[in-house]
Design an enzyme around this catalytic site. Structure first.
Site, short mmCIF file in Angstrom:
data_model
loop_
_atom_site.label_atom_id
_atom_site.label_comp_id
_atom_site.label_asym_id
_atom_site.label_seq_id
_atom_site.Cartn_x
_atom_site.Cartn_y
_atom_site.Cartn_z
N LYS A 19 0.83 -1.21 0.00
CA LYS A 19 0.00 0.00 0.00
C LYS A 19 0.87 1.26 0.00
O LYS A 19 0.62 2.19 -0.76
CB LYS A 19 -0.92 -0.03 1.23
CG LYS A 19 -1.81 1.18 1.41
CD LYS A 19 -3.02 0.86 2.28
CE LYS A 19 -2.77 0.87 3.76
NZ LYS A 19 -2.50 2.18 4.37
N ASP A 310 2.17 -1.21 11.98
CA ASP A 310 0.86 -1.69 11.52
C ASP A 310 0.63 -3.17 11.81
O ASP A 310 -0.48 -3.68 11.66
CB ASP A 310 0.71 -1.43 10.01
CG ASP A 310 0.74 0.06 9.71
OD1 ASP A 310 0.43 0.87 10.62
OD2 ASP A 310 1.09 0.44 8.57
N LYS A 337 -4.50 5.77 14.88
CA LYS A 337 -4.61 5.13 13.55
C LYS A 337 -6.09 5.14 13.14
O LYS A 337 -6.87 5.93 13.67
CB LYS A 337 -4.04 3.71 13.61
CG LYS A 337 -2.54 3.69 13.96
CD LYS A 337 -1.69 4.35 12.90
CE LYS A 337 -0.21 4.28 13.27
NZ LYS A 337 0.62 5.02 12.30
#
Ligand code: SPQ
Length: 424
Positions: A19, A310, A337
């Site tokens: 991503k 993450d 987040k």
């Protein structure tokens, strides 16, 4: 989405394309001269938001299968958007665009979804203002943000948080500034922006924690092949480790050292993971082979955190299946987040019978207790939804993931990949 305890997961898979690299490839391609061809682009909602923003600034972007072709407009060629630039759920798009739009010769307005509207933008607004930028956010630090393009000057700036998004916003602004921009990082974070800009002909040098950005005359389009996302591979690494009898080969995963903290941690927990590196490109990549393993608790903190930020929700799941205690610390960034990932994981793991306690900057998981299925909530956060789906595969009994559609933010084919490993 209903999920049951799974039989052994076996086979070879590709995971969703990276991503972070997909976003950056569209951004750099748009401000470069010439054509940028991006193969294996992530067709997830976040990266599609980035494409839409650049189309609104006059950049021709074509999509065919997983190939994206960007006809770059050059460093000074973006056009004033007639509409608001909508960044959806994507923090990366929102923050990097603040840096890129600040030095343009037009006005633009950025806004995103309900989650983006809660995420702090003052961390990019303040240093950009120091560079001379004219940005104003709602209540000073939230979207919508209005950016009135103006000339910038380079500054020396010490990042208050180890954030690749903040660093990248300043790098992009620095390309247009008068004089050098020097950024001091407290801990190394992902360096895809630096690598890609240099690949496009820019001049960014890094000495330990000091990044120097030279103003650019022009960047030049490039061919980019996006590797698999290690943040997406993380779900299958942990699934392979905790579902008995599993053995999975994950092909062509990005292995940039600023992203591989999860491999270090899982290995310290006793995981059987073999790495077969591919030929080196701008970004290193390789295959990962994971086998079901008995895991033990560990401590995760310090410099490791930006290298696996993450992956902490799925590492908390691994910790629940490990013997002994896992302590996650120095990770207060998890609170800002897509959801507050510390609170969300504490609540959802407790539903499964896991002994977990949130702390100010992380959580403590005492593993080894029986884990059972439950009705889990995603908080509209793709990483929470996928973490709880992986837990469900190794838990006793049935589970449900509510609001799982958010998974398409970063991993549109997630459940198909799981099925492909079960049907062998
Ligand atoms: O783009 P977004 O929404 O911020 O995505 C997340 C994710 O989980 O996919 C974080 F919520 O990843 C960030 C990551 O946490 C992507 C990123 C990047 O591409 O530069 C950097 C990290 O954020 P930060 O705030 O530490 O810079």
């Amino acid at each position: 989405m209903e999920l049951k305890a799974s039989k052994a997961l076996q086979g070879t898979i590709d995971v969703a394309p990276d991503k972070s690299i997909s976003h950056r490839a569209v951004m750099m391609g748009s401000i470069a001269k010439g054509t940028t061809e991006i193969d294996n682009f992530l067709m997830g909602e976040d990266c599609l938001s980035t494409i839409e923003c650049f189309r609104k600034m006059g950049v021709p972007i074509e999509m065919r299968g997983s190939r994206v072709t960007v006809t770059g407009r050059g460093l000074r060629g973006l056009q004033e958007p007639r509409e608001l630039l909508y960044t959806g759920n994507s923090g990366t798009t929102t923050r990097l665009l603040c840096g890129l739009l600040a030095p343009q010769n037009f006005t633009s307005v950025l806004d995103g979804d309900a989650s983006i509207r809660k995420r702090p933008m003052n961390r990019v607004i303040h240093p950009l203002q120091e560079m001379g930028a004219k940005l104003s956010g709602r209540d000073g630090s939230f979207t919508p943000i209005t950016i009135t393009g103006t000339a910038l000057k380079g500054i020396e700036y010490t990042l208050p948080v180890a954030s690749a998004q903040l660093k990248s916003a300043l790098i992009l602004a620095g390309l247009y500034a008068e004089g050098d921009t020097v950024i001091l990082e407290p801990k190394p974070s992902r360096n895809h922006t630096e690598l890609m800009i240099n690949g496009f002909g820019g001049a960014i040098s890094t000495e330990i924690n000091r990044i120097t950005v030279k103003p650019a005359e022009e960047l030049y389009g490039h061919k980019i092949v996006v590797p698999g996302d290690i943040s997406s591979a993380a779900f299958f690494l942990v699934a392979g480790l905790i579902v008995p009898g599993s053995e999975i080969r994950i092909k062509n995963v990005g292995l940039n050292p600023t992203r591989t903290g999860i491999l270090d941690v899982l290995k310290a927990m006793g995981a059987s993971i073999t790495i077969e590196e591919n030929k080196h490109n701008i970004e290193p990549s390789g295959d990962l082979i994971v086998k079901h393993s008995v895991l033990r608790g560990t401590e995760i903190g310090g410099d490791l955190i930006p290298r696996l930020i993450d992956e902490l929700p799925i590492l908390a799941v691994a910790a629940a299946f490990a013997e002994g205690t896992t302590v996650i610390k120095d990770a207060e960034e998890l609170k800002v987040k897509e959801s507050n990932r510390i609170d969300a994981m504490e609540k959802e793991l407790q539903k499964a019978g896991v002994d977990v306690a949130a702390t100010e900057d992380g959580m403590i998981v005492r593993g080894g207790r029986p884990v059972h299925g439950a009705i889990f909530e995603s908080y509209h956060d793709h990483r929470i939804a996928m973490s709880m789906a992986v837990l469900a595969l190794a838990a006793e009994g049935d589970s449900q993931i509510r609001n799982h559609q958010c998974i398409s933010i970063s991993y549109p084919g997630f459940f198909d990949t799981i099925s492909s490993l079960q049907n062998r």
